[in-house]
Design a protein around this motif. Structure first.
Motif: not given
Length: 515
Positions: A391-404, A463-470
């Motif tokens: 079996k192969v389980y997979f772990a990511s040390a970061a959250p899902p990358v959903r936004y550019p 990760f969250d789509g919140k762009y810091i520069t606004g």
């Protein structure tokens, strides 16, 4: 993602600049460049390719002078033309060479203003050339009709103008002939920049670089990071001047630097990268322990190299053996920053080879730093199964990358992100894992922030789509998607190839006529 270095000392700068760029090579494999100055003239060598391939003895001999700037690059919009290799240079005022890491989010507006109002012609599509010309225009306005070298207050005024006009992310190192080395960051400090000094019998030398590791390997003592909105001038007399030139600052470094981009032996904004990855693995391990009590994992195996630290800590928390299951070919570049999906898939196979004895008949937990397109994860899971994993389980040390990422990281278009519009179960099925575990965003932020409690905020936009520069609008994101998708990149490459073929054809015609 690019790597920068600037140096001013009492000895020839060429070798130190070269050595520092080799240390920063992980930040860009597309092109490399160095420009030096002896106080009167400038000397430039830049081209596509790795540092070791761009610079040969004949080039190094020509790079004269005791100050200079260097750059390693990878393109954020897919264009790999050598014309966009850095540093860029303008000869007025004084002569300015500039290297830039980041991305201007109002580049189109600035390009229009530079031509219509500032009367400046641009030769490339690079936003770094835009930034250079904005700086040059502001510096010209600051010094006025004076023929004397620019004073520190002139530099501060020019950078203040840049900050007022330029939006987005920028860490900048510039060389001004007869003046010195200038370094500055945007008001949020999104991309890293650090400086240090080294004393010798000849005097004190100063270096500015994207990562502290470049200072370490050359024997420079790290002083501190350039602050958000701050400009630092190291003048040709060896005096350091600095000023905060932004009316408002909001320190929010890019958290993806700690996840993947930076070397583990670097310190960015007083945060040791290696320690953050220990904490990432610790937190993810405790989450698995809490949410998955009936585990059947036999062994924890990292995906080399970035995830090793997190995987080792996860093994400790879960009380499981840690093993090296993949051997990496170190002569293949980082697949994350390779152009074209076909090349990325091919490179995964060429880069990693499984050790069958670590997989045969075992249930393995593979750990990677992040999952972006999913190409690498899918192929690695295939390799594990072919090597005999039960079996192969997979772990990511970061959250899902959903936004550019719009601040200088070449993340693909939104539609090419595997987590875009997919559920957790769909992502797991897409990469072919038996189970998928992501880090929570709050845990990632805590893992990095606990290394420096003075930093209260990070750019987590991918990760969250919140762009810091606004200032990032849906229309801007659509434009980014059009430029970054693989089809657009393939078209850019084809255009560059056609241009090269035309250039070769013209040269051949000339040679035939001369014959």
């Amino acid at each position: 993602m690019c790597g920068l270095v600037g140096l001013l000392g009492n000895e020839r700068a060429n070798q130190a600049l070269y050595d520092s760029l080799t240390v920063l090579q992980h930040r860009g494999q597309d092109s490399a460049g160095i420009m030096t100055s002896d106080g009167n003239r400038v000397y430039l060598r830049k081209d596509n390719g790795l540092v070791r391939d761009v610079f040969h003895t004949r080039h190094m001999v020509q790079l004269q002078g005791t100050m200079g700037v260097g750059h390693v690059r990878y393109p954020t919009a897919g264009n790999d033309s050598r014309a966009e290799a850095q540093p860029f240079y303008v000869n007025s005022p004084f002569g300015i060479a500039l290297a830039h890491n980041g991305n201007l989010t109002n580049a189109d507006e600035l390009r229009h203003d530079l031509f219509k109002q500032d009367l400046r012609q641009l030769n490339t599509s690079s936003d770094s050339e835009i930034l250079l010309n904005v700086f040059a225009h502001e510096l010209q306005a600051a010094v006025g009709e004076s023929s004397l070298p620019a004073a520190p207050q002139d530099i501060f005024a020019a950078v203040g103008g840049v900050i007022r006009r330029c939006q987005g992310a920028y860490a900048v190192v510039a060389m001004i002939v007869g003046v010195g080395i200038v370094a500055f960051r945007d008001p949020c400090g999104i991309r890293p920049l650090v400086y240090g000094a080294k004393k010798s019998d000849a005097g004190t030398s100063y270096m500015v670089a994207s990562e502290s590791v470049a200072l370490d390997v050359l024997g420079y003592q790290r002083a501190r990071d350039i602050r958000p909105g701050e400009v630092m001038l190291i003048d040709i007399e060896g005096k350091v001047h600095h000023s905060i030139c932004a009316s408002r600052t909001n320190q929010a470094p890019c958290i993806f630097e700690y996840v993947y981009l930076a070397r583990p032996d670097s310190i960015l904004d007083d945060i040791p990268v290696y320690q953050t990855r220990i904490y990432m693995g610790e937190r993810l391990g405790h989450r698995i322990k809490q949410e998955w009590p009936q585990r059947d994992i036999d062994v924890v195996i990292p995906v080399p190299d970035t995830s090793r630290t997190a995987a080792l800590e996860m093994g400790k928390v879960l009380k499981l053996p840690y093993r090296e299951g993949f051997i990496k070919n170190r002569y293949i570049g980082r697949t994350f920053i390779m152009p074209g999906q076909a090349m990325r898939k091919k490179s995964v196979r060429q880069k990693l080879n499984a050790i069958a004895s670590e997989f045969t008949g075992k249930t393995v937990l593979l750990v990677d730093d992040s999952i972006v397109r999913g190409t690498t994860s899918q192929k690695i899971i295939e390799l594990a199964r072919e090597a005999g994993a039960k079996k192969v389980y997979f772990a990511s040390a970061a959250p899902p990358v959903r936004y550019p990422n719009v601040y200088g990281i070449d993340m693909p278009s939104t539609m090419e992100l595997i987590a875009n519009n997919r559920t957790h179960e769909q992502i797991c099925a897409e990469i072919g894992a038996d189970k998928l575990i992501y880090q929570k965003l709050d845990d990632l932020i805590t893992a990095v922030a606990q290394c420096n409690p003075n930093i209260k905020q990070f750019d987590t936009s991918c990760f969250d789509g919140k762009y810091i520069t606004g200032d990032v609008t849906p229309e801007y994101l659509c434009m980014v998607d059009r430029k970054r998708n693989d089809t657009a990149k393939d078209q850019d490459q084809n255009q560059d190839q056609e241009k090269n073929e035309l250039d070769l054809s013209e040269i051949t015609d000339i040679q035939e006529k001369r014959a």
